[in-house]
Each structure stands twice: as structure tokens, then as C-alpha cells.
Design an enzyme around this catalytic site. Structure first.
Site, short mmCIF file in Angstrom:
data_model
loop_
_atom_site.label_atom_id
_atom_site.label_comp_id
_atom_site.label_asym_id
_atom_site.label_seq_id
_atom_site.Cartn_x
_atom_site.Cartn_y
_atom_site.Cartn_z
N CYS A 193 0.80 -1.24 0.00
CA CYS A 193 0.00 0.00 0.00
C CYS A 193 0.82 1.28 0.00
CB CYS A 193 -0.95 0.00 1.19
SG CYS A 193 -1.90 -1.52 1.34
N HIS A 318 -4.37 7.33 6.36
CA HIS A 318 -4.38 6.03 5.69
C HIS A 318 -5.77 5.43 5.86
CE1 HIS A 318 -2.78 2.56 3.73
NE2 HIS A 318 -2.94 1.78 4.76
N HIS A 366 -10.01 0.95 -0.98
CA HIS A 366 -8.56 0.93 -0.81
C HIS A 366 -7.95 0.48 -2.13
CE1 HIS A 366 -4.65 0.58 0.71
NE2 HIS A 366 -4.88 -0.04 1.87
#
Length: 460
Positions: A193, A318, A366
Site C-alpha cells: 500500500c 491512511h 482501498h
């Protein structure tokens, strides 16, 4: 050409209070982020994307395409993508079509490089991805299994259209180099990520070291069975719309996107002024519960930008909506930024003096390897428009057990931000924070004599 590389740092190392080495990517110098090319679940037009971003409108759709029998909210791109039917076979993948669609939006920036006479050898490409073209391999495997089931000799039953190189991690950077004609350093990072945030950090280093005059940087990830089923096996996927910082949060929604910037040494505009990276190596997939690695990355980014915590106006979290991430990120931000909130009239009010925060993953899902660049692009839009993205989780649904943060909602008075931070935290305790600032636009441009940029296959 390197298929997969770590973003090695050319800079000093600072030691955080948590005792973690954090790279600060010194020295500071101008690092301008161009108007980004964006393709995401909110659209591929800045107007549409901004409208959704600043109204907290989700771009998720219910689908079981990648989880048969289990419908999930997914952030799928529905924008028509560039046709790749005439491309070389190794380039043809959805991941690269996403990138090509984002790349088309960079025409004015690339024209400016041509007008400046920047040589192709002085233009690099650094991208981040975790999927590359694995979706095309999945389709080929299904066809292969069907052929075997029908009694076809397994050695000859792969589809004639199958091209292994589509799934190589280096494929996205090679594709953008081919599209642009760039012949400088060309490589792809794959650090889960944090991948595309690290691509921006690497672009900054290539400029600071003098290896490039411009870098096309960003990343892309595309939805596929491996990603969706993999995160389902980790019990990290929510079957409902995700709730970052919510009391009922139970996991992520997944999405896909592509984002590209042209990164140069020009002054003015939106600048990448700070980069901080850390690796706490707490666990292969779970974050350190205390958020020490996240705090180290944020602290290093502030140091690298030459800013104090009180100078940051907004943080793009995040904010994945997993139980563990939201706890540790809230703790880390509270520790680092509450030190400047001591002037509050009461402890209960201290969080209101901290930077405003929100998570945009509730809007797009995401996007994994693309999320660092996507959320940097959202920060770019935040600075450009002077507006903050509201948090999508309703106030009444927030988790009171989390460390208090200064969360943005739509009824918040508008105060144009000048400096923002974007966080990305990945598997293995791999953390990065970026600081972006809006500077007065300068008319100065670098003018090193060189040959014109031409569109031809890269030789890297």
C-alpha cells in the site's frame, strides 16, 4: 531495467523517539507536482472527482465479480479506458489501460517538457503497483483449466493470447516509458500500500541527485480475484460500506485506480516538500499497535519539510477502516500533534487545535498500490481548491474509544489549507508520509539544452 526495486534513500537518517530509523530524504529542494492525471472510482475528470471528494460521495458499487456468491462494495473504474488492441502484446492489460487513460491527461505537462527541450534520456518513469497485469493471467488460467478439463494436452492448452510479461511488476513503468518515449531511469516499486507514495519519493530523489530533469511518477492497481480473495482470506474485507474511525468498522472496501504526475525541479505550484519513511517490521500484515512506525514516518516527513506539527493544516489518513489500523494511526497522530494543542481550554478541546483529518478510502475503496499516489492527488486538489475533503463516516457512528482527532465534516467553516500531509502504511510495517504545500507560482523554468522528447519505444 529493474522489475522490482526498493526506494533506496539518498539522505540522512533521523532517529525517532520510538527508536526507529526514519529516512528523511534530504536535501530539500524544489519538487513540483504537476496537475495529476487521475482515473478512479470517482471518475477521470477533475471536476467530477472534486465534486465527489468535497461532498464525501462514495464511488462504490456492489458486485460479486471477484467474489462469486459474496457481493461486496467495490471501487471499480467505470470510465471508458484507452483501447489497447493495437499495442504490443506484453503491454495489453487493464492495469496499463488505466495508466494510459491517466497518461492522456498529462498532455499539457508533456508538451511543456518538449517546449523546454528536455531530452528523453533526462526523463524518468517511476511507478508503484501490487497487481500489475495479474488479472489477465487469471483469465488465461481459467481458459487453461477449461482446456485441461476438456482433455486438451495441458502443455499446449494455454490461450494463444497469453503473455506472461503482462503480469511482471516492471510492466507498468515499461508501458508508460513506451507511451512517453522517456529513456531515463525506468522502474516499478512494489511495497504493497505504500508503492505509489514511494514512487513519488523516488522521483524526488532522482531530481535531487541530478539524474533526471523530470519524472513521470505515480501508480496503478486493478481489481482482480487474487486481491479480493486474498484480503477476504485475511478477514480484512467488509461486506458493507467501510467506516473509517467508526465504532462498527469491520474492514476495507477494495478499489482500483491509476494516477500520474510529472515531477520537476520547478518552483511554485504544489510542492512535495517532505518525505518520511520508516519500517517497524512489527508483523507481516498487522500494524504495530502503538503506531510507533507511523509516528516515525510522520515525524521524519515534518523534519524533511522543515515544518513543525502545528504548521500542518490537514492530514489525509491512511484510514482503512480495519480495527487495528485506525487505532494505531489515531494514537500516532494524537501523540505527535497534540503537543501543540496544550493551549486548549480543556483536555476535551485539545484535539480541535490539531490538524484537520479525514479518510478518503470510504469514497474510492482501498486502491492498494495506487492509494499513495491517489491520495496525494486528492491532497493536490485540496490545496488547489482550498477545500478539505469531509469524512464519510457519520459523527454518530465514530468510535469513542479511539484517540480524539480533529475530523472534517461538511459543516466545517472553510479555511484554505497551505500545508497537508498524506499517510500510507503497508504490510511489514512499511510506512511513508508525504508533506505537500502550495507555493506561489514562479515563471522560472529549467532550460538545460537537450533534444526534443519523442514518442518511441523505450530502450531501458
Amino acid at each position: 531495467m529493474t522489475d522490482i526495486a526498493s526506494s533506496s534513500a539518498a539522505g540522512s537518517t533521523a532517529t525517532s523517539p520510538a527508536g526507529l530509523g526514519a529516512n528523511t530524504a534530504s536535501p530539500r529542494s524544489a519538487c513540483r507536482l504537476s496537475r495529476p492525471g487521475i482515473v478512479c472510482p470517482l471518475g477521470a475528470d477533475h471536476g467530477l472527482i472534486s465534486s465527489a471528494l468535497f461532498s464525501a460521495s462514495r464511488g462504490l458499487r456492489i458486485s460479486d465479480d471477484f467474489s462469486p456468491g459474496t457481493p461486496l462494495p467495490l471501487g471499480r473504474v467505470t470510465t471508458p479506458l484507452v483501447d489497447d488492441s493495437e499495442w504490443p502484446a506484453p503491454m495489453r492489460s487493464r492495469n496499463n489501460r488505466l495508466l494510459a487513460t491517466a497518461f492522456e491527461q498529462l498532455t499539457p505537462e508533456l508538451d511543456a517538457l518538449r517546449q523546454q527541450g528536455i531530452k528523453p534520456e533526462r526523463i524518468g518513469v517511476v511507478l508503484g503497483t501490487s497487481t500489475s497485469g495479474i488479472g489477465e493471467t487469471e483469465a488465461a488460467m481459467e481458459a487453461h483449466r477449461a482446456s485441461v478439463a476438456q482433455g486438451t494436452d495441458s502443455a499446449d492448452s494455454w490461450p494463444t493470447s497469453f503473455e506472461y510479461r503482462r503480469q511482471e511488476l516492471g510492466a507498468p513503468a515499461e508501458c508508460v516509458a513506451w507511451l512517453s518515449g522517456a529513456r531515463g531511469p525506468v522502474y516499478t516499486l512494489s511495497t504493497a500500500c505504500t508503492s505509489s507514495a514511494k514512487a513519488l519519493a523516488s522521483a524526488r530523489r532522482l531530481l535531487a541527485s541530478g539524474q533526471c530533469d523530470a519524472v513521470i511518477a505515480g501508480g496503478a492497481d486493478s481489481l482482480c480475484h487474487m486481491t479480493v480473495k486474498g484480503f477476504m482470506s485475511l478477514e480484512a474485507v467488509s461486506r458493507n460500506e467501510c467506516l473509517p474511525l467508526g465504532a462498527a468498522r469491520d474492514g476495507i472496501n477494495l478499489g482500483e485506480a491509476a494516477v500520474l504526475f510529472v515531477v520537476t525541479r520547478e518552483s511554485g505550484g504544489i510542492q512535495l516538500t517532505g518525505v518520511g519513511e520508516s519500517s517497524d517490521a512489527h508483523h507481516i500484515s498487522a500494524p504495530c499497535p502503538e503506531g510507533s512506525g507511523a509516528e516515525a514516518a510522520m515525524r521524519a516527513a515534518l523534519t524533511n519539510a522543515g515544518r513543525s506539527p502545528s504548521e500542518i493544516d490537514y492530514i489525509n489518513l491512511h484510514g482503512t477502516a480495519t480495527p487495528l489500523n485506525d487505532v494505531m494511526e489515531s494514537l500516532a497522530i494524537s501523540r505527535l500533534f497534540s503537543q501543540d494543542a496544550e493551549g486548549a481550554e480543556s483536555t476535551d478541546d485539545a484535539h480541535t487545535l490539531m490538524p484537520a483529518v479525514s479518510s478518503t478510502k470510504a469514497l474510492t475503496g482501498h486502491t492498494l498500490g495506487a492509494c499513495g499516489a491517489l491520495e496525494a492527488a486528492f491532497c493536490w486538489l485540496t490545496l488547489q481548491h482550498g477545500r478539505l475533503p469531509p469524512h464519510a463516516t457519520p459523527r454518530q457512528a465514530l468510535d469513542p474509544a479511539l484517540a480524539a482527532l480533529n475530523i472534517v465534516y461538511r459543516d466545517r467553516p472553510e479555511t484554505p489549507p497551505l500545508r497537508v500531509m498524506s499517510n500510507a502504511f503497508a504490510f511489514g510495517g512499511n510506512n511513508i508520509s508525504l508533506v505537500l504545500e502550495r507555493h506561489p507560482v514562479s515563471t522560472e523554468r529549467f532550460t538545460e539544452p537537450s533534444a526534443k522528447l519523442t514518442k518511441e519505444p523505450s530502450t531501458c
